[in-house]
Write an enzyme that holds these catalytic residues in place. Structure first.
Site, PDB file in Angstrom:
ATOM      1  N   GLU A 150      24.640 -59.658  54.788  1.00  0.00           N
ATOM      2  CA  GLU A 150      24.729 -58.434  53.866  1.00  0.00           C
ATOM      3  C   GLU A 150      26.355 -58.295  53.814  1.00  0.00           C
ATOM      4  O   GLU A 150      26.651 -57.286  52.806  1.00  0.00           O
ATOM      5  CB  GLU A 150      24.338 -57.017  54.929  1.00  0.00           C
ATOM      6  N   LYS A 165      22.566 -48.139  62.893  1.00  0.00           N
ATOM      7  CA  LYS A 165      22.108 -48.763  64.052  1.00  0.00           C
ATOM      8  C   LYS A 165      22.760 -48.874  65.180  1.00  0.00           C
ATOM      9  O   LYS A 165      22.300 -49.166  66.385  1.00  0.00           O
ATOM     10  CB  LYS A 165      21.222 -49.984  63.591  1.00  0.00           C
ATOM     11  N   HIS A 181      17.530 -49.957  66.085  1.00  0.00           N
ATOM     12  CA  HIS A 181      16.792 -50.201  64.866  1.00  0.00           C
ATOM     13  C   HIS A 181      15.205 -49.781  64.947  1.00  0.00           C
ATOM     14  O   HIS A 181      14.457 -50.077  65.963  1.00  0.00           O
ATOM     15  CB  HIS A 181      16.672 -51.888  64.981  1.00  0.00           C
ATOM     16  N   PHE A 188      11.941 -58.117  57.768  1.00  0.00           N
ATOM     17  CA  PHE A 188      11.143 -59.910  57.847  1.00  0.00           C
ATOM     18  C   PHE A 188      10.196 -60.008  56.590  1.00  0.00           C
ATOM     19  O   PHE A 188       9.494 -59.154  56.109  1.00  0.00           O
ATOM     20  CB  PHE A 188      10.274 -59.846  59.286  1.00  0.00           C
ATOM     21  N   HIS A 244      22.378 -51.777  56.017  1.00  0.00           N
ATOM     22  CA  HIS A 244      20.903 -51.973  57.035  1.00  0.00           C
ATOM     23  C   HIS A 244      21.448 -52.648  58.366  1.00  0.00           C
ATOM     24  O   HIS A 244      21.152 -52.062  59.438  1.00  0.00           O
ATOM     25  CB  HIS A 244      20.357 -53.099  56.257  1.00  0.00           C
ATOM     26  N   CYS A 298      11.017 -53.779  58.477  1.00  0.00           N
ATOM     27  CA  CYS A 298      12.325 -53.062  58.238  1.00  0.00           C
ATOM     28  C   CYS A 298      12.568 -52.369  56.704  1.00  0.00           C
ATOM     29  O   CYS A 298      13.538 -51.706  56.913  1.00  0.00           O
ATOM     30  CB  CYS A 298      13.556 -53.594  58.865  1.00  0.00           C
TER      31      CYS A 298
END
Length: 418
Positions: free
Chosen positions: A318, A339, A344, A404, A307, A167
């Protein structure tokens, strides 16, 4: 070169669940409209999470003929359409030739690549045997083929490769493209991310990790970044592509400058395969590096495009990172989570959100974080732009992307300067 060049954005293109171009996607975001629905691409009844933010009414016929459409994965088609929109806005030709071609490169990232093609090929192998596998399985499925196809279709012969960092992919694509221009290896870069991963096996894989929302009875309310009741992300698909250009090159050809990509930072958590490092420290280090390279401080930024996927631990980390980065100013800035409406989009997310950040600067409007009813306590006192767009002048945006594997990017975009 003795001096790093400034890098500007001269074109933008998008394909998302809210529309197949920048204008329609932006209009949907500002209106607070969710693109999440019950998945229609296949029967999702066997899945615990049956929600997706799918691209609808998509047609790649403008850039590919009928034969090419059959030989091009959906993921690549998204990237080609978004790239063409960006090139058109930048005032660049249908096909590049000569010095322009040699001085233009492409980085089109993806998290999964042509996974639809791969699934079909593996199924054919299992059911009918290897002699029935399509000869296009590999050239349609490999992750780098999107960048290759952009060059094949439009003629760029400069640096060409693919970023694959889950991502964080889109952020890496834009950031590394800017570095190529700064060091003089290209004058223009077509940069972005593309993803088409809404297939049963892929959704099932994320669901088995318990990464996805299971609010199947209310799909539009399923993606809930920063909300205390969030239960996972909604998988999306689409593409975002920008034209990055050396400032002097853009000025010499009279191009409209949409924004400047002033800073880029990239780090690794070196912590966990899926969870962020405690306190979001990897994100903090990426942002600090981006500020350093931009010659700016957190006081120069008005807004964070987060994000924020709607996962419990990711959003919490975050918010902690934003507080660490901005300190006492954290309650001064606005924060938004695209998102919540787009889902996503994995490898495309960073590029899509960079474009939204540019539109935020240009329009003086912060798209909302929808479905935000009860903010996470980590966000207490912060302006998370709940549910309704906010009009506000914006000079500079920090856009975050995390993947990830603990891979982090931070991009700083600023208003175009004379």
């Amino acid at each position: 070169m003795t001096e790093r060049r400034r890098v500007v954005v001269t074109g933008m293109g998008m394909v998302t669940a809210l529309g197949n171009d920048v204008a329609s996607t932006w209009a949907g975001l500002v209106a607070g409209r969710s693109g999440a629905r019950t998945i229609e691409a296949f029967d999702p009844s066997r899945l615990s999470s049956r929600i997706g933010a799918e691209v609808r009414d998509f047609d790649a016929g403008r850039v590919l003929d009928r034969k090419e459409l059959r030989r091009t994965d959906r993921c690549v088609q998204f990237g080609l359409v978004a790239a063409r929109e960006a090139l058109d806005q930048a005032g660049l030709p249908e096909r590049f030739e000569g010095d322009l071609a040699e001085r233009t490169g492409v980085i089109l990232g993806t998290g999964l690549g042509g996974v639809g093609t791969l699934i079909d090929g593996f199924t054919t192998n299992a059911m009918r045997g290897p002699d029935r596998i399509s000869p296009f399985l590999i050239p349609m499925g490999i992750p780098n083929i999107g960048a290759g196809q952009v060059a094949i279709q439009f003629g760029m012969t400069g640096p060409n490769f693919t970023t694959v960092s889950a991502c964080a992919t889109g952020g890496h694509a834009l950031g590394e493209s800017s570095e190529i221009i700064r060091r003089g290896d290209a004058d223009l870069m077509v940069a972005g991310g593309t993803e088409a991963g809404i297939y049963e096996a892929i959704v099932g894989g994320f669901a088995s990790m318990r990464a996805l929302s299971t609010r199947n009875d209310d799909p539009t309310a399923a993606s809930r970044p920063f909300d205390a009741e969030r239960d996972g992300f909604v998988i999306g698909e689409g593409a975002g592509v920008v034209v990055l250009e050396a400032l002097e090159h853009a000025e010499a050809r009279g191009a409209e400058i949409l924004a400047e990509l002033a800073g880029y930072g990239a780090t690794a958590d070196a912590s966990h395969i899926t969870l962020p490092a405690p306190g979001g420290i990897g994100a903090v280090r990426a942002a600090r590096r981006a500020f350093e390279k931009a010659g700016l401080t957190p006081d120069d930024v008005d807004h964070v495009n987060a994000h924020a996927t709607s996962t419990p631990e990711g959003d919490k980390a975050e918010l902690q990172a934003i507080r660490t980065i901005f300190g006492a100013s954290a309650e001064r800035i606005t924060v938004t989570a695209n998102k919540s409406m787009l889902g996503h989009t994995l490898g495309a997310a960073g590029a899509i959100e960079a474009i939204v950040s540019i539109m935020t600067i240009r329009e003086g409007c912060i798209p909302p974080t929808v479905n935000l009813a009860e903010p996470d306590p980590e966000g207490a006192g912060m302006d998370l732009t709940p549910n309704v767009a906010t009009a506000r002048p914006v000079r500079a945006v920090l856009s975050n992307s995390f993947g990830f594997g603990g891979q982090n990017t931070a991009i700083i975009l600023v208003a175009a300067q004379p």
